[in-house]
Design a protein around this motif. Sequence first.
Motif, PDB file in Angstrom:
ATOM      1  N   PHE A 297      43.849  29.917  47.062  1.00  0.00           N
ATOM      2  CA  PHE A 297      43.272  30.857  46.752  1.00  0.00           C
ATOM      3  C   PHE A 297      41.765  30.830  47.301  1.00  0.00           C
ATOM      4  O   PHE A 297      41.108  31.964  47.707  1.00  0.00           O
ATOM      5  CB  PHE A 297      42.765  30.833  45.219  1.00  0.00           C
ATOM      6  CG  PHE A 297      42.420  32.243  44.556  1.00  0.00           C
ATOM      7  CD1 PHE A 297      42.964  33.398  44.309  1.00  0.00           C
ATOM      8  CD2 PHE A 297      41.018  31.714  44.169  1.00  0.00           C
ATOM      9  CE1 PHE A 297      42.026  34.305  43.705  1.00  0.00           C
ATOM     10  CE2 PHE A 297      40.546  32.884  43.505  1.00  0.00           C
ATOM     11  CZ  PHE A 297      40.691  34.031  43.590  1.00  0.00           C
TER      12      PHE A 297
ATOM     13  N   LEU B 195      47.855  38.467  47.886  1.00  0.00           N
ATOM     14  CA  LEU B 195      46.457  38.694  48.327  1.00  0.00           C
ATOM     15  C   LEU B 195      46.229  38.168  49.796  1.00  0.00           C
ATOM     16  O   LEU B 195      45.446  38.386  50.319  1.00  0.00           O
ATOM     17  CB  LEU B 195      45.425  37.293  47.434  1.00  0.00           C
ATOM     18  CG  LEU B 195      45.484  37.811  45.961  1.00  0.00           C
ATOM     19  CD1 LEU B 195      44.510  36.580  45.601  1.00  0.00           C
ATOM     20  CD2 LEU B 195      44.666  39.143  45.760  1.00  0.00           C
TER      21      LEU B 195
ATOM     22  N   ARG C 239      38.113  36.779  53.085  1.00  0.00           N
ATOM     23  CA  ARG C 239      37.738  37.911  52.794  1.00  0.00           C
ATOM     24  C   ARG C 239      35.842  37.914  53.067  1.00  0.00           C
ATOM     25  O   ARG C 239      35.223  38.882  53.376  1.00  0.00           O
ATOM     26  CB  ARG C 239      37.939  38.217  51.303  1.00  0.00           C
ATOM     27  CG  ARG C 239      37.110  39.657  50.769  1.00  0.00           C
ATOM     28  CD  ARG C 239      37.734  39.698  49.197  1.00  0.00           C
ATOM     29  NE  ARG C 239      36.953  40.915  48.685  1.00  0.00           N
ATOM     30  CZ  ARG C 239      37.320  42.123  48.779  1.00  0.00           C
ATOM     31  NH1 ARG C 239      38.451  42.359  49.474  1.00  0.00           N
ATOM     32  NH2 ARG C 239      36.674  43.147  48.257  1.00  0.00           N
TER      33      ARG C 239
ATOM     34  N   ILE D 188      41.564  41.983  40.602  1.00  0.00           N
ATOM     35  CA  ILE D 188      42.424  40.949  40.907  1.00  0.00           C
ATOM     36  C   ILE D 188      42.132  39.547  41.304  1.00  0.00           C
ATOM     37  O   ILE D 188      42.690  38.621  40.947  1.00  0.00           O
ATOM     38  CB  ILE D 188      43.528  41.523  41.946  1.00  0.00           C
ATOM     39  CG1 ILE D 188      44.808  40.564  42.110  1.00  0.00           C
ATOM     40  CG2 ILE D 188      42.950  41.804  43.195  1.00  0.00           C
ATOM     41  CD1 ILE D 188      45.785  40.381  41.005  1.00  0.00           C
ATOM     42  N   TYR D 189      40.710  39.667  41.700  1.00  0.00           N
ATOM     43  CA  TYR D 189      40.420  38.403  42.245  1.00  0.00           C
ATOM     44  C   TYR D 189      39.996  37.616  41.054  1.00  0.00           C
ATOM     45  O   TYR D 189      39.959  36.269  40.828  1.00  0.00           O
ATOM     46  CB  TYR D 189      39.143  38.527  43.091  1.00  0.00           C
ATOM     47  CG  TYR D 189      39.505  39.237  44.452  1.00  0.00           C
ATOM     48  CD1 TYR D 189      40.343  38.661  45.346  1.00  0.00           C
ATOM     49  CD2 TYR D 189      39.149  40.456  44.575  1.00  0.00           C
ATOM     50  CE1 TYR D 189      41.109  39.405  46.374  1.00  0.00           C
ATOM     51  CE2 TYR D 189      39.543  41.378  45.681  1.00  0.00           C
ATOM     52  CZ  TYR D 189      40.524  40.706  46.664  1.00  0.00           C
ATOM     53  OH  TYR D 189      40.950  41.318  47.964  1.00  0.00           O
ATOM     54  N   PRO D 190      39.210  38.009  39.992  1.00  0.00           N
ATOM     55  CA  PRO D 190      38.798  37.341  38.848  1.00  0.00           C
ATOM     56  C   PRO D 190      39.866  37.133  38.156  1.00  0.00           C
ATOM     57  O   PRO D 190      40.040  35.888  37.411  1.00  0.00           O
ATOM     58  CB  PRO D 190      37.852  38.159  37.941  1.00  0.00           C
ATOM     59  CG  PRO D 190      37.679  39.440  38.532  1.00  0.00           C
ATOM     60  CD  PRO D 190      38.398  39.433  40.150  1.00  0.00           C
TER      61      PRO D 190
ATOM     62  N   LEU E  16      40.031  45.664  42.536  1.00  0.00           N
ATOM     63  CA  LEU E  16      39.125  44.360  42.889  1.00  0.00           C
ATOM     64  C   LEU E  16      39.316  43.349  41.552  1.00  0.00           C
ATOM     65  O   LEU E  16      38.732  42.232  42.127  1.00  0.00           O
ATOM     66  CB  LEU E  16      37.923  44.774  43.267  1.00  0.00           C
ATOM     67  CG  LEU E  16      37.345  45.507  44.486  1.00  0.00           C
ATOM     68  CD1 LEU E  16      36.013  46.065  44.694  1.00  0.00           C
ATOM     69  CD2 LEU E  16      38.092  44.870  45.705  1.00  0.00           C
TER      70      LEU E  16
ATOM     71  N   GLY F  33      42.834  36.143  39.360  1.00  0.00           N
ATOM     72  CA  GLY F  33      43.554  35.253  39.859  1.00  0.00           C
ATOM     73  C   GLY F  33      42.761  33.828  39.499  1.00  0.00           C
ATOM     74  O   GLY F  33      43.465  33.042  39.426  1.00  0.00           O
ATOM     75  N   GLY F  34      41.444  33.899  39.441  1.00  0.00           N
ATOM     76  CA  GLY F  34      40.632  32.842  38.797  1.00  0.00           C
ATOM     77  C   GLY F  34      41.067  32.418  37.381  1.00  0.00           C
ATOM     78  O   GLY F  34      41.057  31.279  37.178  1.00  0.00           O
TER      79      GLY F  34
ATOM     80  N   MET G  49      39.920  33.930  49.710  1.00  0.00           N
ATOM     81  CA  MET G  49      38.599  34.378  49.361  1.00  0.00           C
ATOM     82  C   MET G  49      37.716  33.873  50.603  1.00  0.00           C
ATOM     83  O   MET G  49      36.614  34.920  50.901  1.00  0.00           O
ATOM     84  CB  MET G  49      38.016  33.772  48.267  1.00  0.00           C
ATOM     85  CG  MET G  49      38.900  34.013  46.843  1.00  0.00           C
ATOM     86  SD  MET G  49      39.023  35.852  46.438  1.00  0.00           S
ATOM     87  CE  MET G  49      40.775  36.174  47.325  1.00  0.00           C
TER      88      MET G  49
END
Length: 288
Positions: free
Chosen positions: A190, A68, A197, A161-163, A159, A165-166, A194
Amino acid sequence: MTTLASYAPWTDRRGNLSVLRLAVFIAALLPALQVFYSLAFGPVLPEPFEMELHASGDWAIRFLLVTLAITPLRRIFSWNRIVGVRRMLGITVLAYALLHLGLYAAQENWNLAKVVSEIFLRFYLTIGFVALCGLAVLGATSFDAAIRKLGRNWQRLHLVIYPIGGLMLFHFFLQSKSDVTEATLMAGLFVLLMVYRLAVKVGFRLANPLVLAMCACVATAGTAGIEYAWYALATGIPADRVFQANFAVTVAIRPAVWVGIIGLGVAAAAIVRWVGGLLGPKLRLNRA
């Protein structure tokens, strides 16, 4: 002309050796080699897979954060070549997540029925498995053929990948229980990524050192808030004392402080690059 050499992870699309890709490939392999070496030649323990099980999960999250970080690094330092290793790093995240699951199955003596039942019965395992399924989908669609077939939908899909990662970080917190120091640090990094971004989304120029410093401060506050919320809601440990420990840097450096140090370090590196960009032409002119 496409050759077999062009598919090697240490070569570019033309099949030429890439030092950057080779370095990343070796770095991606080393933790796995350490895991297998410890299992084969390490000390005999009552739970032989426990330590390496946690190590593989930790490395999955670490490589996720590195993946990321590729886009922010490219924006901050104009390092376009680094984008070429993003796919390799993404596949590495999936590989370590699969290794993590495999070591859990080994710990359960390969009783797959029990593994499946535990995944459905234990919430933190369910969270981890959902994240793994998401990584598998992204891994399966990370190749050129899938990119061409999905078109614009490919970027929308990835996209997720962000949730994911959470979820991976939530799984980390749940299995860490009371000592969430490393989980908080990973969550803070993380958050920093974010915030980078978000800064770009609202129109800030990420290469601006002042913007980077502001992002570092926001991420530091966010990390402290995450740590406070975890201890306040999920444990019986006094959250106020943990929060106050962030200011006692002479005793120990807490995760929120480390996130601030890392974020401000990136801002300082951007300043050095900016100064170098100003002085470089003058130095070359003086030499001429």
